[in-house]
Design a protein around this motif. Structure first.
Motif, PDB file in Angstrom:
ATOM      1  N   PHE A 215       0.680  -1.269  -0.060  1.00  0.00           N
ATOM      2  CA  PHE A 215       0.055   0.016   0.001  1.00  0.00           C
ATOM      3  C   PHE A 215       0.890   1.157  -0.061  1.00  0.00           C
ATOM      4  N   ILE A 216       1.845   1.480   0.664  1.00  0.00           N
ATOM      5  CA  ILE A 216       2.828   2.554   0.922  1.00  0.00           C
ATOM      6  C   ILE A 216       3.731   2.629  -0.306  1.00  0.00           C
ATOM      7  N   ASP A 217       4.523   1.484  -0.561  1.00  0.00           N
ATOM      8  CA  ASP A 217       5.524   1.621  -1.507  1.00  0.00           C
ATOM      9  C   ASP A 217       5.024   1.206  -2.864  1.00  0.00           C
ATOM     10  N   GLY A 218       4.130   0.215  -2.845  1.00  0.00           N
ATOM     11  CA  GLY A 218       3.612  -0.123  -4.395  1.00  0.00           C
ATOM     12  C   GLY A 218       2.164   0.913  -4.597  1.00  0.00           C
ATOM     13  N   HIS A 219       1.704   1.437  -3.812  1.00  0.00           N
ATOM     14  CA  HIS A 219       0.526   2.498  -4.095  1.00  0.00           C
ATOM     15  C   HIS A 219      -0.573   1.512  -4.468  1.00  0.00           C
ATOM     16  N   ALA A 220      -0.613   0.351  -3.985  1.00  0.00           N
ATOM     17  CA  ALA A 220      -1.754  -0.322  -4.843  1.00  0.00           C
ATOM     18  C   ALA A 220      -3.077  -0.010  -4.017  1.00  0.00           C
ATOM     19  N   ASP A 221      -4.204  -0.216  -4.800  1.00  0.00           N
ATOM     20  CA  ASP A 221      -5.347   0.175  -4.090  1.00  0.00           C
ATOM     21  C   ASP A 221      -6.203  -0.841  -3.208  1.00  0.00           C
ATOM     22  N   ALA A 222      -5.761  -2.164  -3.652  1.00  0.00           N
ATOM     23  CA  ALA A 222      -6.156  -3.230  -3.238  1.00  0.00           C
ATOM     24  C   ALA A 222      -5.068  -4.390  -2.889  1.00  0.00           C
ATOM     25  N   ALA A 223      -5.027  -5.447  -2.009  1.00  0.00           N
ATOM     26  CA  ALA A 223      -4.177  -6.346  -1.873  1.00  0.00           C
ATOM     27  C   ALA A 223      -4.844  -7.768  -1.737  1.00  0.00           C
ATOM     28  N   LEU A 224      -4.375  -8.455  -2.781  1.00  0.00           N
ATOM     29  CA  LEU A 224      -5.003  -9.946  -2.938  1.00  0.00           C
ATOM     30  C   LEU A 224      -4.242 -10.999  -2.295  1.00  0.00           C
ATOM     31  N   ALA A 225      -4.713 -12.033  -1.458  1.00  0.00           N
ATOM     32  CA  ALA A 225      -3.726 -12.950  -0.908  1.00  0.00           C
ATOM     33  C   ALA A 225      -4.586 -14.307  -0.814  1.00  0.00           C
ATOM     34  N   ALA A 226      -3.981 -15.290  -0.956  1.00  0.00           N
ATOM     35  CA  ALA A 226      -4.594 -16.746  -0.757  1.00  0.00           C
ATOM     36  C   ALA A 226      -4.223 -17.234   0.598  1.00  0.00           C
ATOM     37  N   SER A 227      -2.914 -18.132   0.553  1.00  0.00           N
ATOM     38  CA  SER A 227      -2.480 -18.919   1.574  1.00  0.00           C
ATOM     39  C   SER A 227      -2.499 -18.449   2.857  1.00  0.00           C
ATOM     40  N   VAL A 228      -2.051 -17.248   2.923  1.00  0.00           N
ATOM     41  CA  VAL A 228      -1.865 -16.693   4.356  1.00  0.00           C
ATOM     42  C   VAL A 228      -3.063 -16.618   5.013  1.00  0.00           C
ATOM     43  N   PHE A 229      -4.175 -16.382   4.215  1.00  0.00           N
ATOM     44  CA  PHE A 229      -5.726 -16.415   4.695  1.00  0.00           C
ATOM     45  C   PHE A 229      -6.149 -17.764   5.008  1.00  0.00           C
ATOM     46  N   HIS A 230      -5.910 -18.469   3.829  1.00  0.00           N
ATOM     47  CA  HIS A 230      -6.473 -20.072   3.926  1.00  0.00           C
ATOM     48  C   HIS A 230      -5.949 -20.761   4.904  1.00  0.00           C
ATOM     49  N   LEU A 231      -4.652 -20.571   5.330  1.00  0.00           N
ATOM     50  CA  LEU A 231      -4.030 -21.363   6.214  1.00  0.00           C
ATOM     51  C   LEU A 231      -4.066 -21.028   7.815  1.00  0.00           C
ATOM     52  N   GLY A 232      -4.904 -19.692   7.658  1.00  0.00           N
ATOM     53  CA  GLY A 232      -4.895 -18.947   9.024  1.00  0.00           C
ATOM     54  C   GLY A 232      -3.465 -18.159   9.435  1.00  0.00           C
ATOM     55  N   GLU A 233      -2.763 -18.055   8.916  1.00  0.00           N
ATOM     56  CA  GLU A 233      -1.274 -17.497   9.049  1.00  0.00           C
ATOM     57  C   GLU A 233      -1.426 -15.989   9.465  1.00  0.00           C
ATOM     58  N   ILE A 234      -2.397 -15.280   8.723  1.00  0.00           N
ATOM     59  CA  ILE A 234      -2.924 -13.937   9.053  1.00  0.00           C
ATOM     60  C   ILE A 234      -4.245 -13.846   9.345  1.00  0.00           C
ATOM     61  N   GLU A 235      -4.778 -13.351  10.081  1.00  0.00           N
ATOM     62  CA  GLU A 235      -6.252 -12.994  10.409  1.00  0.00           C
ATOM     63  C   GLU A 235      -6.681 -11.799  10.043  1.00  0.00           C
ATOM     64  N   ILE A 236      -7.726 -11.465   9.212  1.00  0.00           N
ATOM     65  CA  ILE A 236      -7.947 -10.447   8.599  1.00  0.00           C
ATOM     66  C   ILE A 236      -8.399  -9.249   9.531  1.00  0.00           C
ATOM     67  N   ARG A 237      -8.932  -9.453  10.432  1.00  0.00           N
ATOM     68  CA  ARG A 237      -9.242  -8.416  11.540  1.00  0.00           C
ATOM     69  C   ARG A 237      -7.939  -7.706  12.050  1.00  0.00           C
TER      70      ARG A 237
END
Length: 252
Positions: A215-237
């Motif tokens: 978000f800061i360096d890439g200036h992306a508007d949204a970040a998409l991810a899969a495995s870190v969420f699917h496997l519970g490595e990062i909780e969205i909240r």
């Protein structure tokens, strides 16, 4: 502060099951796409993306039925992609309940498809997905799930897609996909500076800081991810609380 940044889990679907790999290969089963979608809604995801990664004719039928089930369960926007080659495919999936359509290989083969979708359904419906790799001679777009290189330059193609009416660009760096060492921020930043439509960054999320950096360096508007969420490595909240603490505008 501008528009709020978005967190978007991505569900790759094969034969009705969510799967995940590394660098587009080595797929393994993750779970039921509808149940995962419901869980992500409750967890605070802003949107979802469902990609039918083996969209044969029979797969399309299965996927359309899945989209209908998902639409009944979700209260956040979701995008669907895979096997979309003509306007009739777009209409089929929108009628099933999808909010947006993602096109990738079909758009490279037939760029007029972007114009057709934008004119018929509106730019807000059309997400142009781009799979690209940094080769020795620059960033180039790939077809067929990353199996076939084209001679289309990433940045030139993204700009053309915008001018034809795409509402968003979903850029996946194939080299970063599933590796969990951060997004391709330099390329994402270049896209963000070149285009006026939103950029969804994909490929490389491994920790909370990777999201902050895109978000800061890439200036992306949204970040998409899969495995870190699917496997519970990062909780969205937890991720969203961290990003707010880091000064990033995001919805809780």
């Amino acid at each position: 502060m501008g528009l709020a940044k978005r967190i978007i889990p991505c569900l790759d679907v094969k034969n009705g099951i969510t799967v995940k790999g590394v660098n587009f290969v080595g797929l393994r089963d993750i779970g039921d796409p509808t149940e995962l979608g419901k869980a992500y809604c409750k967890a605070g995801a802003d949107e979802l993306v469902y990609l039918d990664i083996t969209a044969s004719y029979e797969g399309r039928k299965t996927f359309t039925e899945l989209v209908s089930r998902v639409a009944k369960e979700l209260n956040i926007p979701f995008t669907v992609g895979g096997g979309i080659n003509e306007l009739a495919d777009v209409e089929r999936l929108l009628d099933a309940g999808a909010d947006k359509i993602s096109i990738n290989s079909a758009a490279l083969r037939n760029p007029d498809l972007i114009d057709d979708i934008a004119k018929s359904k509106g730019s807000q419906v059309c997400v142009c997905a781009i799979d690209a790799r940094l080769d020795s001679d620059g960033w180039f777009c790939y077809l067929k799930g990353g199996r076939e290189r084209t001679e289309r330059d990433l940045f030139e193609w993204a700009y053309e897609a915008q001018e034809r009416g795409a509402g968003e660009i979903l850029f996946t760096s194939m080299d970063h996909d599933g590796v969990k060492k951060g997004y391709a921020n330099e390329a994402i930043n270049k896209l963000a500076n070149k285009l006026s439509i939103p950029i969804i960054a994909s490929g490389g999320a491994g920790c909370k800081k990777d999201f902050k950096d895109v978000f800061i360096d890439g200036h992306a508007d949204a970040a998409l991810a899969a495995s870190v969420f699917h496997l519970g490595e990062i909780e969205i909240r937890d991720l969203k609380k961290y990003l707010i603490h880091e000064g990033i505008n995001i919805r809780i």
